[in-house]
Design an enzyme around this catalytic site. Sequence first.
Site, short mmCIF file in Angstrom:
data_model
loop_
_atom_site.label_atom_id
_atom_site.label_comp_id
_atom_site.label_asym_id
_atom_site.label_seq_id
_atom_site.Cartn_x
_atom_site.Cartn_y
_atom_site.Cartn_z
N GLY A 12 0.79 -1.23 0.00
CA GLY A 12 0.00 0.00 0.00
C GLY A 12 0.82 1.28 0.00
O GLY A 12 0.33 2.32 0.41
N SER A 13 2.06 1.22 -0.54
CA SER A 13 2.83 2.48 -0.53
C SER A 13 2.18 3.50 -1.47
O SER A 13 2.20 4.71 -1.20
CB SER A 13 4.29 2.25 -0.89
OG SER A 13 4.44 1.94 -2.24
N ASN A 14 1.58 3.04 -2.56
CA ASN A 14 0.86 3.98 -3.44
C ASN A 14 -0.39 4.52 -2.76
O ASN A 14 -0.74 5.69 -2.93
CB ASN A 14 0.49 3.30 -4.76
CG ASN A 14 1.63 3.38 -5.77
OD1 ASN A 14 1.90 4.44 -6.30
ND2 ASN A 14 2.29 2.25 -6.00
N ASN A 103 -6.02 2.31 -12.67
CA ASN A 103 -5.10 1.28 -12.17
C ASN A 103 -3.67 1.74 -12.42
O ASN A 103 -3.37 2.29 -13.48
CB ASN A 103 -5.35 -0.04 -12.90
CG ASN A 103 -4.39 -1.13 -12.44
OD1 ASN A 103 -4.18 -1.33 -11.24
ND2 ASN A 103 -3.78 -1.83 -13.39
N HIS A 105 0.14 0.50 -12.99
CA HIS A 105 0.84 -0.72 -13.41
C HIS A 105 2.33 -0.39 -13.58
O HIS A 105 2.69 0.63 -14.17
CB HIS A 105 0.25 -1.22 -14.73
CG HIS A 105 0.81 -2.54 -15.13
ND1 HIS A 105 0.36 -3.73 -14.64
CD2 HIS A 105 1.86 -2.84 -15.97
CE1 HIS A 105 1.06 -4.73 -15.14
NE2 HIS A 105 1.98 -4.21 -15.95
C1 GAR Z 1 2.93 -1.13 -7.65
O1 GAR Z 1 4.19 -1.10 -8.21
C2 GAR Z 1 1.89 -1.23 -8.72
O2 GAR Z 1 2.27 -0.63 -9.92
C3 GAR Z 1 1.75 -2.72 -8.88
O3 GAR Z 1 1.85 -3.21 -7.60
C4 GAR Z 1 2.71 -2.38 -6.84
C5 GAR Z 1 2.05 -2.11 -5.52
O4 GAR Z 1 2.93 -1.45 -4.67
N1 GAR Z 1 0.52 -3.06 -9.52
C6 GAR Z 1 0.40 -4.05 -10.37
O5 GAR Z 1 1.31 -4.78 -10.65
C7 GAR Z 1 -0.98 -4.22 -10.97
N2 GAR Z 1 -0.92 -5.07 -12.12
P1 GAR Z 1 2.40 -0.77 -3.35
O6 GAR Z 1 1.52 -1.77 -2.64
O7 GAR Z 1 3.64 -0.44 -2.56
O8 GAR Z 1 1.63 0.45 -3.74
#
Ligand code: GAR
Length: 341
Positions: A12-14, A103, A105
């Site tokens: 969940g850093s995003n 989304n 990606h």
């Molecule tokens: C992110 O890099 C995002 O782009 C990717 O998962 C990661 C989640 O990081 N999403 C995908 O691959 C979707 N197909 P986070 O949990 O630290 O935000």
Amino acid sequence: MTNIAVFASGNGSNAVNLVKAFNAGTRIHVALCLTDRENAPVIEKMKELGVETIYFPRNVWKENPQAILEALRHRDIKVIALAGFLCFLNSEIVDAYEGRILNIHPSLLPAYGGKGMHGANVHKAVIEAGETKSGATVHVVTNEIDAGPIVVQREVAVLPDDTPESLEAKVHEVEYEIFPEAVVKTVATLTPPALPKSVDDVWAEALGVPNNVPKAPEVPDQPQSPTPQQQTPFQQQQTPFQQQQTPFQQQHRVEDAVRNHTNSMPPTYLVWSIVMTILCCTVPGIVAIIYSAQVSSKFYQGDIQGAQRASQRAEIWIIVSFVVGVLSNTLYLPLAIAGAF
Ligand code: GAR
């Protein structure tokens, strides 16, 4: 205020980045986080940030999308941001929020997208293929995986000594920039049911450009589209005004424009207030000036009724100033003349 929801399955850093970008003083508010993983680290992080978080098991996501939609509607969620959400979204949800689910990606889509391509898998595949560049993409979610229209995309260089981990860190950095940008872009294009004026008129109004000054240069003709709702946000034309502004300014301008577009500013009577203060009675004249000044400030804050009230009060105090001024002069003059003799 525009409420948005984040859906996340992992770290969940995003999601945290979106909350930090918006929840301290912008008109976008991350009001809800939904997850499909009971022990996802994002749950604790959202709790610390004070964002309501609900865990729905996978079977609910698959078989009972109405429960998800109900949770979203109950909190008036307008836009959804998938921030590392690894559960397939039921088409009922996609359709209900058509054009309003984004989304993120971790690749330059359409490259390295599709089934099985997520998180670390993407970075491994990019390194193994010997790519010299990768990046991140925010796109609109459709019923096809990673295939909707691209909203924002940014590159990073892949260096010979990069590992999947170092690449992931670089990609995360650009994700933190582009995801808030894409959300703002999407929120800014949420349109009211009907715009009675042209897009340029609304922008001019939002920017406070008077109606009688020349408008912005014409935007080249765009393909006709029946109604704003039928367009995806990114098909809608940008005016030159938009291009000069930051995404946050754009969002505020649109919201102001939407609030104000059906109302024109009531008269301020400022000139009359000043004239009455000088020529008639000072105290009610000053009260009139105060109300006159409130008309435009309230109007541009979106308080249309407040602006109308201030305008009416300014008018009343102008009349009071005039009447008191005339009465005191007519009483004072005979007395002054009599006193002179
Ligand atoms: C992110 O890099 C995002 O782009 C990717 O998962 C990661 C989640 O990081 N999403 C995908 O691959 C979707 N197909 P986070 O949990 O630290 O935000």
